[in-house]
Design an enzyme around this catalytic site. Structure first.
Site, mmCIF file in Angstrom:
data_model
loop_
_atom_site.group_PDB
_atom_site.id
_atom_site.type_symbol
_atom_site.label_atom_id
_atom_site.label_comp_id
_atom_site.label_asym_id
_atom_site.label_seq_id
_atom_site.Cartn_x
_atom_site.Cartn_y
_atom_site.Cartn_z
ATOM 1 C CG HIS A 60 -0.482 0.138 2.523
ATOM 2 N ND1 HIS A 60 -0.554 1.316 3.217
ATOM 3 C CD2 HIS A 60 0.103 -0.744 3.346
ATOM 4 C CE1 HIS A 60 -0.029 1.128 4.431
ATOM 5 N NE2 HIS A 60 0.385 -0.108 4.529
ATOM 6 C CB CYS A 85 -3.180 14.572 21.622
ATOM 7 S SG CYS A 85 -3.731 15.392 23.096
#
Ligand code: PLP
Length: 381
Positions: free
Chosen positions: A199, A322
């Protein structure tokens, strides 16, 4: 500001599927290919698709077709290579988690290789570490990437492999980010095993291979039927392999064009520095992939910046993530010894086969709109 369509600049995460690969895959589906282990016509058709793709992939990476073993992607190939009963494994912390996590699980002694501030493995230290651990005995493996997914930095692989050979250490190289972006020769490098993923080339996800040097003894990880000459059990993903083979064929012909992406990468970096002097281009002086730019803007959270760019129609990646309100750091940038303001704010721009000048302009406009107003936390450039 000019109006743009979405600009996809995240090719190191995955490249959009190429039309030729889509066609190869729909052909494989439409023409009723069977199980490649069956002797009837449908089985032989499936076998022909797999054999053809194996030749194409082998040609792209300059390996023998018998050395190419198809897997469900580079992650499986890495787990397989690392599970080979090694007693000591040498690797830097800049390796992809697909390589690092199985090393942690393997139970082998992990010797961590230092990298410099450009993210390049220290050759002198590697030589010393091989000497220091020579007495450990057993089977030893060096796992080293050809090019880094976040920074694009290219390792001095020929030198590293030369040292490993002298020390009797087997070499696995992760060539996932380098294949299709520059010439890669498995034979020329002299590695024992190499990871490739479809990919990243504009082929489908969920298919890749481990290239295993002829004569190397490596017990299979996935066992079952006798597929892939008893090295990887499981009915082959014929459709995915058809797409992988086509990607290899197209990419081989397109390499000279890919090299031209360096001028757009340089243009992006010049724009960033001209409009935001406190931004830093990571490892700009290192030998890097032509398509990759890692840019840090001290004081800006990388994940938050990705969302701002997304809202402006530009797709990028952050080196950090995060979680629970706490900004995680990019392990690669931490290993390079860079400051927190850099490791938490890095953005990756990666170009590829369908990138256009419009995409570059969209990035530049979005950059000014998002970053143009930012103030230096302190000058780190
Ligand atoms: N190695 C590198 C350097 C990568 O960038 C990736 C994918 O992001 C992998 C390995 C894993 O490849 P796959 O997605 O085929 O499992």
């Amino acid at each position: 500001m000019t109006l743009h369509r979405r600009a996809y600049l995240d090719y190191n995460a995955t490249a959009p599927l190429r039309d030729a690969c889509r066609t190869a895959m729909t052909d494989a589906m439409a023409h009723g290919v069977g199980n490649a282990s069956s002797v009837h016509a449908e089985g032989r058709a499936a076998r022909a698709v797999i054999d053809g793709a194996r030749e194409d992939v082998a040609r792209l990476v300059d390996a023998k077709s018998t050395e190419v073993i198809f897997t469900s992607g580079a992650t499986e190939a890495a787990s397989w290579a690392v599970s080979g009963g090694w007693t000591t494994i040498y690797s830097a912390m800049i390796e992809h988690p697909a390589v690092l996590k199985p090393i942690e699980r393997s139970g082998a002694k992990h010797v961590v290789l230092p990298v410099d501030r450009l993210g390049v493995i220290d050759v002198g230290r590697l030589r010393k570490l091989f000497r220091d651990h020579a007495g450990d005995g057993g089977k030893q493996l060096l796992a080293v990437q050809l090019a880094n997914n976040e920074t694009g930095v290219i390792q001095p692989l020929a030198t590293l492999i030369g040292l490993a050979k002298e020390a009797g250490v087997t070499v696995l190289t992760d060539a996932v980010q380098a294949v299709g972006k520059q010439e890669v020769s498995f034979r020329g490098l002299g590695a024992d095993m190499m990871l490739v993923s479809a990919h990243k080339l504009g082929g489908p996800s969920g298919v890749g291979c481990l290239v295993v040097r002829e004569g190397m003894n490596l017990m299979s990880l996935v066992c079952g039927g006798g597929q892939e000459r008893n090295r990887r059990g499981g009915t082959e993903n014929v459709v995915g392999i058809a797409g992988f083979g086509m990607a290899a064929r197209v990419v081989a012909a397109a390499l000279p064009n890919f090299a031209k992406l360096s001028s757009w990468r340089d243009r992006i970096e010049a724009h960033v520095k001209a409009t935001t002097p406190h931004a830093a281009v990571i490892a700009q002086d290192a030998s890097r992939l032509v398509n990759t730019s890692c840019i840090a803007i001290p004081g800006q959270n990388g994940e938050a910046s990705v969302i701002k760019f997304d809202l402006k129609g530009v797709s990028l990646s952050a080196g950090s993530a995060c979680s629970s309100g706490k900004t995680a750091q990019s392990d690669t940038l931490v290993a390079m010894g860079l400051d927190d303001e850099i490791t938490t704010s890095a953005l990756r721009v990666s170009l590829g086969w369908a990138t256009t000048q419009d995409d570059i302009e969209a990035f530049e406009d979005a950059w000014i709109a998002i970053m143009g107003q930012t103030k230096p936390v302190r000058n780190v450039a």
